[in-house]
Design an enzyme around this catalytic site. Structure first.
Site, mmCIF file in Angstrom:
data_model
loop_
_atom_site.group_PDB
_atom_site.id
_atom_site.type_symbol
_atom_site.label_atom_id
_atom_site.label_comp_id
_atom_site.label_asym_id
_atom_site.label_seq_id
_atom_site.Cartn_x
_atom_site.Cartn_y
_atom_site.Cartn_z
ATOM 1 N N LYS A 46 51.499 65.165 41.071
ATOM 2 C CA LYS A 46 51.348 65.022 39.606
ATOM 3 C C LYS A 46 49.820 65.641 39.317
ATOM 4 O O LYS A 46 49.221 65.615 38.085
ATOM 5 C CB LYS A 46 51.103 63.439 39.614
ATOM 6 C CG LYS A 46 52.490 62.662 39.786
ATOM 7 C CD LYS A 46 52.181 61.225 39.643
ATOM 8 C CE LYS A 46 53.353 60.503 40.308
ATOM 9 N NZ LYS A 46 53.157 59.107 40.056
ATOM 10 N N ASP A 103 45.663 71.310 41.762
ATOM 11 C CA ASP A 103 44.533 70.354 41.226
ATOM 12 C C ASP A 103 43.356 70.629 42.609
ATOM 13 O O ASP A 103 42.139 70.865 42.318
ATOM 14 C CB ASP A 103 44.701 68.929 41.526
ATOM 15 C CG ASP A 103 45.544 68.571 42.630
ATOM 16 O OD1 ASP A 103 46.139 69.389 43.393
ATOM 17 O OD2 ASP A 103 46.142 67.117 42.446
ATOM 18 N N VAL A 105 43.017 72.138 46.688
ATOM 19 C CA VAL A 105 43.193 72.931 48.162
ATOM 20 C C VAL A 105 42.370 72.308 49.081
ATOM 21 O O VAL A 105 41.079 72.150 48.992
ATOM 22 C CB VAL A 105 43.054 74.349 48.031
ATOM 23 C CG1 VAL A 105 43.286 74.583 49.596
ATOM 24 C CG2 VAL A 105 43.953 75.002 46.963
ATOM 25 N N ASP A 106 43.038 71.697 50.063
ATOM 26 C CA ASP A 106 42.587 70.796 51.095
ATOM 27 C C ASP A 106 42.798 71.698 52.332
ATOM 28 O O ASP A 106 42.214 72.482 52.804
ATOM 29 C CB ASP A 106 43.011 69.221 51.148
ATOM 30 C CG ASP A 106 42.404 68.616 52.461
ATOM 31 O OD1 ASP A 106 41.611 69.373 53.217
ATOM 32 O OD2 ASP A 106 42.707 67.273 52.601
ATOM 33 N N LYS A 134 38.206 72.179 49.027
ATOM 34 C CA LYS A 134 37.240 71.598 49.919
ATOM 35 C C LYS A 134 36.497 72.819 50.698
ATOM 36 O O LYS A 134 37.018 73.551 51.292
ATOM 37 C CB LYS A 134 37.778 70.604 50.790
ATOM 38 C CG LYS A 134 38.699 69.563 49.869
ATOM 39 C CD LYS A 134 38.349 68.146 50.694
ATOM 40 C CE LYS A 134 39.089 67.009 49.635
ATOM 41 N NZ LYS A 134 40.131 66.368 50.638
HETATM 42 P P1 5GP Z 1 46.599 70.752 51.292
HETATM 43 O O1 5GP Z 1 48.043 70.719 51.267
HETATM 44 O O2 5GP Z 1 45.825 71.566 50.639
HETATM 45 O O3 5GP Z 1 46.141 69.823 52.304
HETATM 46 O O4 5GP Z 1 46.589 69.191 49.955
HETATM 47 C C1 5GP Z 1 46.784 69.665 48.661
HETATM 48 C C2 5GP Z 1 47.177 68.354 48.034
HETATM 49 O O5 5GP Z 1 46.640 67.166 48.745
HETATM 50 C C3 5GP Z 1 46.666 68.219 46.689
HETATM 51 O O6 5GP Z 1 47.838 68.924 45.761
HETATM 52 C C4 5GP Z 1 46.452 66.787 46.577
HETATM 53 O O7 5GP Z 1 47.531 66.265 45.732
HETATM 54 C C5 5GP Z 1 46.282 66.249 47.819
HETATM 55 N N1 5GP Z 1 44.616 66.272 47.974
HETATM 56 C C6 5GP Z 1 43.938 66.755 48.744
HETATM 57 N N2 5GP Z 1 42.892 66.551 48.877
HETATM 58 C C7 5GP Z 1 42.454 65.350 47.960
HETATM 59 C C8 5GP Z 1 41.565 64.658 47.628
HETATM 60 O O8 5GP Z 1 40.429 64.727 48.082
HETATM 61 N N3 5GP Z 1 41.615 63.783 46.784
HETATM 62 C C9 5GP Z 1 43.077 63.698 46.034
HETATM 63 N N4 5GP Z 1 43.229 62.850 45.089
HETATM 64 N N5 5GP Z 1 44.249 64.540 46.416
HETATM 65 C C10 5GP Z 1 43.892 65.210 47.590
#
Ligand code: 5GP
Length: 181
Positions: A46, A103, A105-106, A134
């Site tokens: 979302k 939104d 990328v972590d 991040k």
């Molecule tokens: P990734 O797969 O890159 O680790 O994470 C991506 C998804 O994790 C993002 O689309 C988001 O939904 C969620 N996410 C990662 N870090 C954060 C954060 O700091 N805050 C929030 N609200 N969602 C995050």
């Protein structure tokens, strides 16, 4: 800000700063796709729906919008790394110019999974756009349009939630570590 919710440590980005960066990203995309008949923006639900709606209204080139939803975090702030597709696109993207709109990328797991999955569907081109990334090592997934780098903390607001709270804040704020830790 005087009325900051007690769960929040500080505001990282104000609404004005976010909106002016979105305008810059839109100009960049318009330049890159000036010759394209149409572009398909794919928002990841979302979290990206507010960014996608502002970006879409700012873009002055022909484009359509679709959504996809994946699950990786559940209701917590801890990822187990596994990504599942839970809602697919309404239309095929074969021979379309596609931009994935994320939104944040972590680890990069979500974007890498979606990039791979959508590439298989043979779009004419595939690029990625994320409003936030991040400042830490993430998977080697190409980010073509980036809004802001953020510290490695849990952030909420402007579409981003914590267990479905704080999502509609107009700014982006850091969640206190004791709330999600
Ligand atoms: P990734 O797969 O890159 O680790 O994470 C991506 C998804 O994790 C993002 O689309 C988001 O939904 C969620 N996410 C990662 N870090 C954060 C954060 O700091 N805050 C929030 N609200 N969602 C995050």
């Amino acid at each position: 800000m005087t009325d900051l919710h007690p769960d929040l440590a500080r505001v990282l980005l104000s609404p004005d700063v976010i909106q002016s960066r979105i305008k810059e990203i839109a100009r960049q995309i318009e330049g890159d796709y000036a010759d394209a008949e149409c572009v398909v923006l794919i928002g990841i639900l979302k979290g990206a729906f507010i960014f996608l709606s502002d970006l879409s209204r700012e873009l002055k080139i022909p484009h359509t919008v679709d959504f996809i939803s994946v699950s990786s975090y559940g209701d917590s702030a801890v990822s187990n790394g596994a990504v599942r597709l839970i809602l697919d696109l309404r239309k095929p993207i074969k021979n379309e110019h596609v931009i994935i709109v994320e939104d944040i990328v972590d680890t990069g797991n979500t974007l890498e999974y979606l990039y791979r999955t959508l590439k298989w569907r043979n779009p004419a081109s595939l690029r990625t756009c994320t409003l936030f990334q991040k400042e830490r090592e993430s998977k080697d997934v190409p980010v073509d349009y980036l809004g802001f780098e953020l510290p490695d903390v849990w952030v909420v607001g402007y579409g981003l939630d914590y267990a479905d709270t704080h999502r509609t804040l107009p700014y982006v704020a850091e969640l206190k570590a004791e709330v999600y830790g």
